[in-house]
Design a protein around this motif. Structure first.
Motif, short mmCIF file in Angstrom:
data_model
loop_
_atom_site.label_atom_id
_atom_site.label_comp_id
_atom_site.label_asym_id
_atom_site.label_seq_id
_atom_site.Cartn_x
_atom_site.Cartn_y
_atom_site.Cartn_z
N PHE A 29 4.48 -22.84 -5.35
CA PHE A 29 3.04 -22.70 -5.57
C PHE A 29 2.71 -21.39 -6.27
O PHE A 29 3.38 -20.37 -6.05
CB PHE A 29 2.28 -22.75 -4.25
CG PHE A 29 2.47 -24.04 -3.49
CD1 PHE A 29 2.39 -25.26 -4.13
CD2 PHE A 29 2.72 -24.02 -2.14
CE1 PHE A 29 2.56 -26.44 -3.44
CE2 PHE A 29 2.88 -25.20 -1.43
CZ PHE A 29 2.80 -26.41 -2.08
N GLY A 30 1.69 -21.43 -7.13
CA GLY A 30 1.18 -20.22 -7.74
C GLY A 30 1.98 -19.65 -8.89
O GLY A 30 1.56 -18.68 -9.51
N THR A 31 3.14 -20.21 -9.19
CA THR A 31 3.96 -19.74 -10.30
C THR A 31 3.39 -20.28 -11.60
O THR A 31 3.08 -21.46 -11.70
CB THR A 31 5.41 -20.22 -10.13
OG1 THR A 31 5.91 -19.75 -8.87
CG2 THR A 31 6.29 -19.70 -11.25
N VAL A 32 3.26 -19.44 -12.60
CA VAL A 32 2.70 -19.86 -13.89
C VAL A 32 3.82 -20.36 -14.79
O VAL A 32 4.83 -19.69 -14.98
CB VAL A 32 1.96 -18.69 -14.57
CG1 VAL A 32 1.43 -19.11 -15.94
CG2 VAL A 32 0.82 -18.20 -13.69
N ALA A 33 3.62 -21.56 -15.33
CA ALA A 33 4.55 -22.13 -16.30
C ALA A 33 3.88 -22.16 -17.66
O ALA A 33 2.75 -22.65 -17.79
CB ALA A 33 4.96 -23.54 -15.90
#
Length: 180
Positions: A29-33
């Motif tokens: 969750f919350g990781t930017v791709a």
């Protein structure tokens, strides 16, 4: 990407082995791709509804290489504060033995998941997409670069030089195009 029935895939790196079991996170969750024309994050709770269904575990998204499934109990999925956790009992098949050997050597590219976005399951702010609810179809052990760059393997490939970065982006964009 159109909400509805179009399947999408995302990749992560977080796996460890214990005997014939492989565990880790299929998504965080919350990781930017950075997916080319847009960026994407997954909100906590996005998988909650999908966990009740039958989800497959595959090798490289190949339906001919099923490694387990929730219906049989060989794949267990749960959400915690970090993301979508999994525990998979690998079969004594060629694909299962290959995965185990690659995992033991640290050669796996990571994890990926295939999903659909139900109506109302995403929110857009310009070119930023947040996945708030997904229809999880499968998780896959992959031998490629993860789409979400905060993983350990992705950072290694980025430091390996610009060519590795360009190859990773081409693979991701090609994969996205195949499911568009």
């Amino acid at each position: 990407m159109v909400a509805g029935g179009d399947m999408e895939r995302r990749a992560f790196t977080e796996v460890r082995t214990a005997g014939r079991r492989i565990e880790g996170y299929a998504a965080t969750f919350g990781t930017v791709a950075n997916l080319g024309r847009f960026t994407e994050t997954i909100a906590p709770g996005a998988f909650r509804e999908a966990l009740a269904g039958d989800v497959l575990a595959m090798l490289d998204h190949d339906p001919g290489k099923v490694l387990g499934r929730t219906r049989s109990g060989t794949l267990r999925l749960s959400e915690d504060s970090r993301g979508l956790a999994f525990s998979l009992d690998l079969p004594d098949t060629q694909a299962g033995r290959d995965v185990l050997a690659l995992a033991d050597r640290g050669d796996l590219g990571g994890m990926s998941f295939g999903f659909t976005v139900p109506k109302g399951g995403e929110a857009w702010q310009g070119n930023r997409r947040s996945l708030n609810r997904v229809g999880l179809r499968e998780i896959s052990i992959v031998q490629a670069w993860p789409a979400y760059p905060d993983t350990e393997i992705a950072l290694r490939s980025l430091t390996a030089g610009a060519e590795a970065n360009r190859r990773a982006r081409r693979l991701i964009l090609a994969e996205l195009g195949a499911w568009a």
